[in-house]
Design a protein around this motif. Structure first.
Motif, PDB file in Angstrom:
ATOM      1  N   ASP A  31       6.153  39.615  -9.755  1.00  0.00           N
ATOM      2  CA  ASP A  31       5.303  40.606  -9.086  1.00  0.00           C
ATOM      3  C   ASP A  31       6.107  41.862  -8.741  1.00  0.00           C
ATOM      4  O   ASP A  31       5.626  42.989  -8.917  1.00  0.00           O
ATOM      5  N   ALA A  32       7.331  41.665  -8.249  1.00  0.00           N
ATOM      6  CA  ALA A  32       8.187  42.802  -7.869  1.00  0.00           C
ATOM      7  C   ALA A  32       8.573  43.627  -9.089  1.00  0.00           C
ATOM      8  O   ALA A  32       8.600  44.864  -9.028  1.00  0.00           O
ATOM      9  N   ALA A  33       8.859  42.960 -10.194  1.00  0.00           N
ATOM     10  CA  ALA A  33       9.198  43.681 -11.422  1.00  0.00           C
ATOM     11  C   ALA A  33       8.016  44.506 -11.918  1.00  0.00           C
ATOM     12  O   ALA A  33       8.169  45.668 -12.318  1.00  0.00           O
ATOM     13  N   ALA A  34       6.829  43.906 -11.861  1.00  0.00           N
ATOM     14  CA  ALA A  34       5.631  44.632 -12.284  1.00  0.00           C
ATOM     15  C   ALA A  34       5.365  45.823 -11.361  1.00  0.00           C
ATOM     16  O   ALA A  34       4.987  46.910 -11.823  1.00  0.00           O
ATOM     17  N   ALA A  35       5.598  45.637 -10.066  1.00  0.00           N
ATOM     18  CA  ALA A  35       5.408  46.734  -9.105  1.00  0.00           C
ATOM     19  C   ALA A  35       6.367  47.884  -9.377  1.00  0.00           C
ATOM     20  O   ALA A  35       6.068  49.041  -9.070  1.00  0.00           O
ATOM     21  N   ALA A  36       7.516  47.575  -9.977  1.00  0.00           N
ATOM     22  CA  ALA A  36       8.496  48.608 -10.330  1.00  0.00           C
ATOM     23  C   ALA A  36       8.166  49.285 -11.656  1.00  0.00           C
ATOM     24  O   ALA A  36       8.926  50.150 -12.120  1.00  0.00           O
ATOM     25  N   GLY A  37       7.052  48.884 -12.272  1.00  0.00           N
ATOM     26  CA  GLY A  37       6.603  49.532 -13.497  1.00  0.00           C
ATOM     27  C   GLY A  37       7.004  48.830 -14.779  1.00  0.00           C
ATOM     28  O   GLY A  37       6.819  49.373 -15.875  1.00  0.00           O
ATOM     29  N   VAL A  38       7.547  47.623 -14.673  1.00  0.00           N
ATOM     30  CA  VAL A  38       7.975  46.876 -15.865  1.00  0.00           C
ATOM     31  C   VAL A  38       6.787  46.109 -16.455  1.00  0.00           C
ATOM     32  O   VAL A  38       6.009  45.496 -15.727  1.00  0.00           O
ATOM     33  N   THR A  39       6.655  46.153 -17.778  1.00  0.00           N
ATOM     34  CA  THR A  39       5.626  45.391 -18.475  1.00  0.00           C
ATOM     35  C   THR A  39       6.093  43.948 -18.618  1.00  0.00           C
ATOM     36  O   THR A  39       7.210  43.697 -19.066  1.00  0.00           O
ATOM     37  N   ILE A  40       5.237  42.991 -18.228  1.00  0.00           N
ATOM     38  CA  ILE A  40       5.608  41.585 -18.215  1.00  0.00           C
ATOM     39  C   ILE A  40       4.844  40.828 -19.301  1.00  0.00           C
ATOM     40  O   ILE A  40       3.611  40.860 -19.340  1.00  0.00           O
ATOM     41  N   ILE A  41       5.604  40.148 -20.168  1.00  0.00           N
ATOM     42  CA  ILE A  41       5.029  39.267 -21.184  1.00  0.00           C
ATOM     43  C   ILE A  41       5.501  37.851 -20.885  1.00  0.00           C
ATOM     44  O   ILE A  41       6.697  37.603 -20.771  1.00  0.00           O
ATOM     45  N   GLY A  42       4.575  36.916 -20.769  1.00  0.00           N
ATOM     46  CA  GLY A  42       4.935  35.517 -20.573  1.00  0.00           C
ATOM     47  C   GLY A  42       4.961  34.783 -21.898  1.00  0.00           C
ATOM     48  O   GLY A  42       4.106  35.013 -22.759  1.00  0.00           O
ATOM     49  N   ILE A  43       5.973  33.935 -22.082  1.00  0.00           N
ATOM     50  CA  ILE A  43       6.000  33.060 -23.247  1.00  0.00           C
ATOM     51  C   ILE A  43       6.318  31.632 -22.810  1.00  0.00           C
ATOM     52  O   ILE A  43       6.982  31.422 -21.805  1.00  0.00           O
ATOM     53  N   ASP A  44       5.818  30.682 -23.544  1.00  0.00           N
ATOM     54  CA  ASP A  44       6.130  29.254 -23.405  1.00  0.00           C
ATOM     55  C   ASP A  44       5.652  28.658 -22.084  1.00  0.00           C
ATOM     56  O   ASP A  44       4.838  27.757 -22.074  1.00  0.00           O
ATOM     57  N   SER A  45       6.184  29.123 -20.952  1.00  0.00           N
ATOM     58  CA  SER A  45       5.874  28.523 -19.655  1.00  0.00           C
ATOM     59  C   SER A  45       5.324  29.592 -18.715  1.00  0.00           C
ATOM     60  O   SER A  45       5.984  30.603 -18.455  1.00  0.00           O
TER      61      SER A  45
END
Length: 282
Positions: free
Chosen positions: A68-82
């Protein structure tokens, strides 16, 4: 990590990074259970200016705040596997783990006659994968009407722990005739235990993921079925999705990309499509 599963994921990720001319850094904690170290790696990536993070959660809940903190800093988040318990994951690429859990149980139901006395060997009790796979297996066995789960253990994600816990399970009444191992490392440990107890001929072991040891065990009989995931595809599509989202091509990225899983047995392991699954970059 010393894992053929992750080696294949990384090769897929590197192929996509080369194709799309992206700078890719691969990091992981030394211990596959250390979600705190993984959270620190997320914070470090943000600090270092990462535009996107392709991420596989150790702990569904405990990794959420860092994501959540990374996304709030403007980073695009991709989840893989888990998966991770965050609303800020732009896309997820991975197997249908509940469905894969049903597949691993079904292999035993198809391969064995009569009443099944089942032992489950799981890992990472807070990871979404292990939880969903176990639920799928439990539901499939319950629906069959001829299977009873008499033992279940959550072991550390390494072969030595899985071997020790499987040996203890096999030495405790009632006698188990089906073992289900829900990850690569638990598969290796369980296969070692089956060989040590000389139970290859009268016990069905169905497990997840392929590596040199589990493929050898499939050929020699200690393992009877492997549920094999598209590991290369998880890495490739994870990085490709990051590129498309950063390039403003978000409309072409699926929110959830469910990768294929296959059941591989001694009878079908030499078929061409099964060989490609077992050796994704061979």
């Amino acid at each position: 990590r010393d894992s053929e599963f992750w080696d294949a994921v990384f090769i897929g990720a590197e192929a996509a990074a080369t194709e799309y001319n992206l700078q890719l850094t691969i990091t992981a904690p030394d211990d596959e259970e250390d979600y705190a170290a993984q959270n620190q790696l997320i914070a470090d990536a943000v600090e270092d200016g990462a535009q996107a993070i392709v991420f596989s959660a150790i702990d569904y809940e405990a990794n959420a705040a860092a994501i959540d903190a990374a996304a709030a800093a403007g980073v695009t988040i991709i989840g893989i596997d888990s998966a991770v318990d965050s609303a800020h994951v732009a896309a997820y690429i991975g197997a249908d783990n509940y469905g894969a859990g049903r597949m691993v149980a079904q292999s035993a139901l198809d391969g064995m006659e009569g009443a099944l006395c089942v032992g489950l060997i799981n890992y990472e009790v807070n990871g979404a994968n292990g939880r969903d796979r176990e639920q799928g297996a439990r539901d499939a066995f319950a629906e069959s009407g001829r299977a009873r789960i008499t033992a279940a253990v959550s072991t550390h994600p390494n072969a030595a722990s899985a071997r020790a816990d499987t040996l203890a399970m096999l030495r405790t009444p009632p006698e188990i005739n089906v073992l289900i191992a829900l990850s690569e490392t638990t598969a290796v440990g369980a296969a070692q235990a089956v060989r040590q107890m000389q139970r290859a001929d009268d016990l069905w072991l169905a497990a997840f993921d392929s590596n040199i040891e589990t493929i050898d065990a499939l050929q020699t009989g200690a393992v009877d079925a492997l549920i094999v995931q598209n590991t290369y595809g998880m890495g490739y599509f994870g990085v490709e999705s990051a590129y498309k989202l950063l390039a403003g091509q978000g409309s072409s990225v699926e929110k959830s990309n469910i990768t294929a899983t296959r059941t591989i047995t001694r009878e079908n392991m030499f078929a061409m499509d099964k060989q490609k699954a077992l050796f994704p970059f061979g």
